[in-house]
Design an enzyme around this catalytic site. Sequence first.
Site, short mmCIF file in Angstrom:
data_model
loop_
_atom_site.label_atom_id
_atom_site.label_comp_id
_atom_site.label_asym_id
_atom_site.label_seq_id
_atom_site.Cartn_x
_atom_site.Cartn_y
_atom_site.Cartn_z
N ASP A 1 51.04 37.74 38.18
CA ASP A 1 52.08 37.13 37.34
C ASP A 1 51.95 35.60 37.35
O ASP A 1 52.83 34.89 37.85
CB ASP A 1 53.46 37.58 37.90
CG ASP A 1 54.61 37.03 37.10
OD1 ASP A 1 54.43 36.74 35.90
OD2 ASP A 1 55.71 36.90 37.68
N GLU B 1 51.83 32.68 47.50
CA GLU B 1 52.43 31.62 46.68
C GLU B 1 51.79 30.30 47.10
O GLU B 1 51.75 29.97 48.28
CB GLU B 1 53.96 31.61 46.87
CG GLU B 1 54.69 30.45 46.27
CD GLU B 1 54.48 30.28 44.76
OE1 GLU B 1 54.64 31.25 44.00
OE2 GLU B 1 54.14 29.13 44.36
#
Length: 283
Positions: A163, A115
């Site tokens: 994603d 992330e």
Amino acid sequence: MLSYQHAFHAGNHADVIKHLCWIGVINSLKKKDKAFTLYDTHAGAGSYDFNEAMSAKNKEYESGISKLVQHGAKSSLLRDYLNLCEPFLSSDHYPGSPALSAEAKRESDTLHAMELHPAEFDKLEINIAKLNKSHCHVHKRDGFEGLRALTPPKPNRGAILIDPPYEREVEYQDVVKGIEQVLKRWQQAQIVIWYPLLSARAGNKHGASERMCAKLAELGRPCFKAEICVAENTTDAGMYGSGVLVINPPWQLNEQLENALDETITLMGEHASVKIAWVNQDN
Ligand SMILES: C[S@@+](CC[C@H](N)C(=O)[O-])C[C@H]1O[C@@H](n2cnc3c(N)ncnc32)[C@H](O)[C@@H]1O
């Protein structure tokens, strides 16, 4: 530029199709004893509190996961997904993809969750640590750069969830480039790519997912697409549904997903629909 906050969308119909598919991939990897590695290139915060301001703003979960709770699922994949969500839902939370992976994998399997957004990463680190699972690694780094550095895994079994927020048009091309590179080193990688279905209201991004899927098909690997369309307007301007493209899918995942989605869609309103089709079939 990192402005996307998944908390606004946690538990919506897009999370449902993406997470059902991802759990199906993990389930099939678990059929063999040999350990595997999971890569989550765009991990988000890992867990979302429905009472927190962003999730509470549009309550997108109400037309997604909330429609499925207390449903006596017939499909085993839908049952597995709901069972994994249940402990989170019981405290008004929704599990993000890294939390679902951490809960679904076995002790000997490994998770790498990446992330880039600093605040999302801080939450991810806390949320994954709370689960207290072995071999779960969180990385504050670009997901595609992380894939290049961390694949292929040893042993050579595992799956990748891609994603991105698709806020910038270039992200569609980044996905194709990233997958092209990883398949050169790791041909057997099972890859799940989530994409939005956007109406003409989305301007230049209208048709971008379809173009991305066509490019991914040209890579020549077996793959199928599963899409759900929801009739109600969402707060994502122009998003009328979403899909997953699965490269090197495990045996019968398309059928398991079809059963789970057929059941899911009946709970999501009379105008909701499902479409599953092979793009390149393995012969
Ligand atoms: C759609 S959300 C992820 C949701 C998560 N996969 C789930 O299902 O729970 C996309 C995330 O990707 C992050 N992100 C954007 N660009 C990135 C990049 N290049 N590398 C890693 N993370 C990125 C965003 O900050 C955001 O948290």
